[in-house]
Design a protein around this motif. Structure first.
Motif, PDB file in Angstrom:
ATOM      1  N   LEU A 226      -6.791   5.609   9.766  1.00 35.73           N
ATOM      2  CA  LEU A 226      -7.435   4.492  10.633  1.00 35.73           C
ATOM      3  C   LEU A 226      -6.508   3.505  11.078  1.00 35.73           C
ATOM      4  CD1 LEU A 226     -10.079   2.984  11.236  1.00 35.73           C
ATOM      5  CD2 LEU A 226      -9.968   1.943   9.267  1.00 35.73           C
ATOM      6  N   VAL A 227      -5.617   2.941  10.494  1.00 35.14           N
ATOM      7  CA  VAL A 227      -4.397   2.094  11.103  1.00 35.14           C
ATOM      8  C   VAL A 227      -3.540   2.943  12.209  1.00 35.14           C
ATOM      9  CG1 VAL A 227      -2.684   0.595  10.293  1.00 35.14           C
ATOM     10  CG2 VAL A 227      -4.588   0.922   8.930  1.00 35.14           C
TER      11      VAL A 227
ATOM     12  N   VAL B 257      -9.298   9.554  11.974  1.00 34.16           N
ATOM     13  CA  VAL B 257      -9.998   9.331  10.740  1.00 34.16           C
ATOM     14  C   VAL B 257     -10.547  10.751  10.352  1.00 34.16           C
ATOM     15  CG1 VAL B 257     -11.882   8.244   9.565  1.00 34.16           C
ATOM     16  CG2 VAL B 257     -10.357   7.120  10.873  1.00 34.16           C
TER      17      VAL B 257
ATOM     18  N   THR C  91      -8.714   6.732  17.358  1.00 34.98           N
ATOM     19  CA  THR C  91      -8.890   6.242  15.996  1.00 34.98           C
ATOM     20  C   THR C  91      -9.889   6.951  15.128  1.00 34.98           C
ATOM     21  OG1 THR C  91      -8.693   3.824  16.629  1.00 34.98           O
ATOM     22  CG2 THR C  91      -9.672   4.185  14.625  1.00 34.98           C
TER      23      THR C  91
ATOM     24  N   LEU D 154      -9.656   8.851   0.329  1.00 31.51           N
ATOM     25  CA  LEU D 154      -9.939   7.460   0.919  1.00 31.51           C
ATOM     26  C   LEU D 154      -8.404   6.787   1.344  1.00 31.51           C
ATOM     27  CD1 LEU D 154     -12.485   6.083  -1.862  1.00 31.51           C
ATOM     28  CD2 LEU D 154     -12.732   7.198   0.426  1.00 31.51           C
ATOM     29  N   LEU D 155      -7.460   6.763   0.460  1.00 32.22           N
ATOM     30  CA  LEU D 155      -6.043   6.117   1.061  1.00 32.22           C
ATOM     31  C   LEU D 155      -5.666   7.052   2.319  1.00 32.22           C
ATOM     32  CD1 LEU D 155      -3.620   4.473   0.502  1.00 32.22           C
ATOM     33  CD2 LEU D 155      -2.798   6.172  -0.906  1.00 32.22           C
ATOM     34  N   ASN D 156      -5.652   7.951   2.275  1.00 28.22           N
ATOM     35  CA  ASN D 156      -5.435   9.027   3.663  1.00 28.22           C
ATOM     36  C   ASN D 156      -6.176   8.318   4.685  1.00 28.22           C
ATOM     37  OD1 ASN D 156      -3.489  10.346   1.859  1.00 28.22           O
ATOM     38  ND2 ASN D 156      -4.733  12.058   1.595  1.00 28.22           N
ATOM     39  N   ILE D 157      -7.423   8.229   4.630  1.00 22.43           N
ATOM     40  CA  ILE D 157      -8.309   7.953   5.435  1.00 22.43           C
ATOM     41  C   ILE D 157      -8.007   6.658   6.217  1.00 22.43           C
ATOM     42  CG2 ILE D 157     -10.643   7.203   6.172  1.00 22.43           C
ATOM     43  CD1 ILE D 157     -11.641   9.752   4.550  1.00 22.43           C
ATOM     44  N   ALA D 158      -7.623   5.736   5.325  1.00 16.14           N
ATOM     45  CA  ALA D 158      -7.251   4.114   5.527  1.00 16.14           C
ATOM     46  C   ALA D 158      -6.083   4.257   6.413  1.00 16.14           C
ATOM     47  CB  ALA D 158      -7.178   3.199   4.511  1.00 16.14           C
ATOM     48  N   ILE D 159      -5.122   5.033   5.785  1.00 18.17           N
ATOM     49  CA  ILE D 159      -3.673   5.042   6.673  1.00 18.17           C
ATOM     50  C   ILE D 159      -4.078   5.856   7.897  1.00 18.17           C
ATOM     51  CG2 ILE D 159      -1.488   6.277   6.864  1.00 18.17           C
ATOM     52  CD1 ILE D 159      -1.611   6.127   3.736  1.00 18.17           C
TER      53      ILE D 159
END
Length: 246
Positions: free
Chosen positions: A181-182, A29, A25, A174-179
């Protein structure tokens, strides 16, 4: 009962492979953040608005039929705006070093439902060039539509402008990092269960029961080095005592 055992094994596997899951994970990230901030080129967007209406006298009154005709013509205008006849002139005016196809891909033409206003949006690495393309496209279309369809019913409502410290529309770190992460967490969990499934080594008596299908009757305890050394010392002490006594 089986569901309870399976659930316990599930959490046991997650706990056992927790380090692997967290590592995958965090790695996902980090890669997403580095690529988003340092490797992807920022893309800026500007837009202009044009109004499609009928050329009428000052004393004329708009009718519902004429407005409906304008709305039906908007779809035709949207196609004409991105046509080669318009974009070739835009390229010449701005002296753009790109193909018409590449310029077409930068331009997006949209109109709200039941609206005579058309938005021309342009995305480009240079915000100023994006604004120039949007404004020039609107101006060329306004000029050329007179000859193409023999009408003069296009008005430019708002020109594209470059804002101060304008933020890019993509990438969105930020959106790319959130995706990431999941996706990284899911990949880590999947890898953990895959390794657990492929691991066929026998580690305890429960694994023996599952493998041979027979109950375990006894277990030989493992003696540590301290206890073993202590027992050897006791035996040597006893042997010395017997020797001295004899």
């Amino acid at each position: 009962m089986e569901e309870t055992i399976s659930l316990k094994e599930l959490f046991h596997t997650l706990k056992k492979r927790l380090t692997l899951i967290l590592s995958v994970t965090i790695l996902a990230v980090m890669i997403s953040g580095i690529v988003s901030y340092f490797f992807l080129t920022p893309i800026y967007q500007t837009s202009t608005q044009i109004l499609v209406n009928q050329a009428k006298d000052e004393q004329s009154v708009y009718s519902a039929g004429e407005v409906q005709t304008n709305l039906q013509l908007i779809n035709t205008y949207n196609v004409i705006i991105k046509s080669a006849a318009i974009l070739e002139l835009v390229k010449e005016d701005l002296k753009l070093d790109m193909t018409t196809v590449a310029l077409n891909q930068k331009i997006t033409v949209q109109s709200e439902q039941n609206s005579q206003v058309v938005n021309i949006s342009v995305q480009d690495e240079d915000p100023k060039r994006a604004a120039d393309i949007a404004n020039t496209t609107a101006e060329v279309f306004q000029k050329e539509i007179v000859d193409i369809m023999n009408v003069n019913n296009v008005t430019i409502l708002a020109k594209a402008e470059v804002g101060e410290n304008q933020a890019p529309v993509k990438p969105q770190p930020l959106l790319n990092i959130a995706i990431a992460l999941v996706v990284g967490f899911m990949a880590g969990v999947g890898l953990a269960f895959l390794l657990e499934y492929l691991d066929n080594t026998i580690k305890n008596e429960e694994d023996i029961e599952k493998t041979i299908g027979l109950p375990v009757l006894g277990v030989i305890a493992q003696m540590d080095d301290t206890a073993e050394n202590g027992s050897r010392s006791d035996r040597k002490t006893r042997l010395r005592g017997e020797t001295v006594g004899s």
